[in-house]
Design a protein around this motif. Structure first.
Motif, PDB file in Angstrom:
ATOM      1  N   GLU A  74      73.620  63.118  63.044  1.00 57.11           N
ATOM      2  CA  GLU A  74      73.170  63.350  61.677  1.00 57.11           C
ATOM      3  C   GLU A  74      74.238  62.947  60.673  1.00 57.11           C
ATOM      4  OE1 GLU A  74      72.380  67.520  61.906  1.00 57.11           O
ATOM      5  OE2 GLU A  74      74.371  67.946  62.653  1.00 57.11           O
ATOM      6  N   LEU A  89      79.252  68.626  61.027  1.00 63.04           N
ATOM      7  CA  LEU A  89      78.298  67.866  61.819  1.00 63.04           C
ATOM      8  C   LEU A  89      78.704  67.876  63.287  1.00 63.04           C
ATOM      9  CD1 LEU A  89      79.705  64.920  62.609  1.00 63.04           C
ATOM     10  CD2 LEU A  89      79.103  64.357  60.279  1.00 63.04           C
ATOM     11  N   ILE A 127      75.730  64.452  57.194  1.00 64.64           N
ATOM     12  CA  ILE A 127      75.752  65.645  56.351  1.00 64.64           C
ATOM     13  C   ILE A 127      76.665  65.371  55.167  1.00 64.64           C
ATOM     14  CG2 ILE A 127      76.312  68.092  56.251  1.00 64.64           C
ATOM     15  CD1 ILE A 127      74.011  67.504  58.097  1.00 64.64           C
ATOM     16  N   THR A 151      79.568  60.792  58.276  1.00 69.55           N
ATOM     17  CA  THR A 151      79.124  60.447  59.617  1.00 69.55           C
ATOM     18  C   THR A 151      80.334  60.412  60.528  1.00 69.55           C
ATOM     19  OG1 THR A 151      79.362  58.087  59.167  1.00 69.55           O
ATOM     20  CG2 THR A 151      77.163  59.051  58.826  1.00 69.55           C
TER      21      THR A 151
END
Lengths: 110, 115
Positions: free
Chosen positions: A54, A48, A56, A60
Motif C-alpha cells: 500500500e 505501512l 500511505i 511507499t
C-alpha cells in the motif's frame, strides 16, 4: 542474528523534495517488513507494511531481497512528514514481535 | 475507540526499589507485547503474551524483570531491584491476534527513571 540498519540518524529535506529513508536488514528466514512512525508528542504507529503493497500518506517502500533493503520513499515531502521513522522486520517464528532499527529523524524544511 | 493505555506515564524511583508498570490493551486484543526503548535507540522486544500465557519472554534482560497477564487483558511489567540502566521508556502494544499481518497498536509508554 537479526539486525536492522538505518544508516541516517538525521535527515533534512526541503518541502516538495523527494525523500528516501534507508533500511537494510539481516534476518533469518523471510521476515515481514514494516515502517513505523512517531510524530511529535504522539505514540508510535504503523505507517505501512510490505505485504499490503500500500501507499500511505504518499509513502511507499520496496522490498529488495537481493540487497536486503526496504527503503521508504516519498516523491514530494510535506512539512507534516517531519517525524521519527523506524524500520521493523517482524519475527515470523511465533511471537511476531518487531525488531526495530535505531530510527531516522526526518525534518522537512518549509 | 480507546487505544492502548499505560500507567503511570512517568515513574521516578531509586536504585534498588521495585516498580510495576501497567498496560491496558485494546479490548478484544489477545496478543500483548512489551518493548523497552532506551535513549537514542529503537524499541527492543521484551515479552509477548498470547492470552494469559507468556508465549515468548526471550527479550527479558534478566530475572529482575517479570510480567503477568492473569486474565488475558491487563498486563503488569514488574522490575525488582531497579538499576540505573533500567531507565528507559517502556512501551506496550497489542494486536487482535498474533500474526505477521496484524497491526500492533502501541501505548504512549511509561518513562522510567532510576536515580
Amino acid at each position: 542474528a537479526q539486525r536492522v540498519t538505518q544508516p541516517e540518524k538525521l535527515l533534512s529535506v526541503f518541502k516538495g523534495a523527494p525523500v528516501e529513508l534507508k533500511c537494510n536488514y539481516s534476518y533469518s528466514g523471510s521476515p515481514e517488513l514494516f515502517w513505523y512512525v512517531q510524530y511529535s508528542r504522539q505514540r508510535l504507529q504503523l505507517l505501512l507494511r510490505h505485504i499490503s503493497r500500500e501507499s500511505i500518506k504518499g509513502f511507499t517502500a520496496d522490498l529488495n531481497k537481493g540487497e536486503t533493503s526496504f527503503h521508504l520513499k516519498k516523491p514530494f515531502a510535506q512539512e507534516e512528514d517531519s517525524a521519527m521513522y523506524y524500520c521493523a522486520p517482524s519475527d515470523q517464528t511465533g511471537a511476531n514481535n518487531l525488531f526495530f532499527g535505531t530510527g531516522t529523524r526526518l525534518t522537512v524544511i518549509p | 475507540g480507546a487505544g492502548v493505555s499505560q500507567t503511570p506515564s512517568n515513574k521516578v524511583t531509586e536504585k534498588g526499589k521495585y516498580v510495576e508498570l501497567r498496560c491496558d490493551p485494546i479490548s478484544g486484543h489477545t496478543a500483548l507485547y512489551w518493548y523497552r526503548q532506551s535513549l537514542g535507540q529503537g524499541p527492543e522486544f521484551l515479552i509477548y503474551f498470547q492470552g494469559t500465557g507468556a508465549a515468548d519472554d526471550s527479550g527479558l534482560p534478566n530475572d529482575r524483570f517479570f510480567a503477568v497477564r492473569p486474565e488475558g487483558s491487563v498486563s503488569t511489567l514488574k522490575i525488582q531491584r531497579t538499576e540505573r540502566g533500567d531507565s528507559a521508556v517502556y512501551l506496550c502494544a497489542s494486536s487482535y491476534i498474533s500474526g505477521s499481518t496484524d497491526t500492533q497498536y502501541f501505548g504512549p509508554g511509561t518513562r522510567l527513571t532510576v536515580l
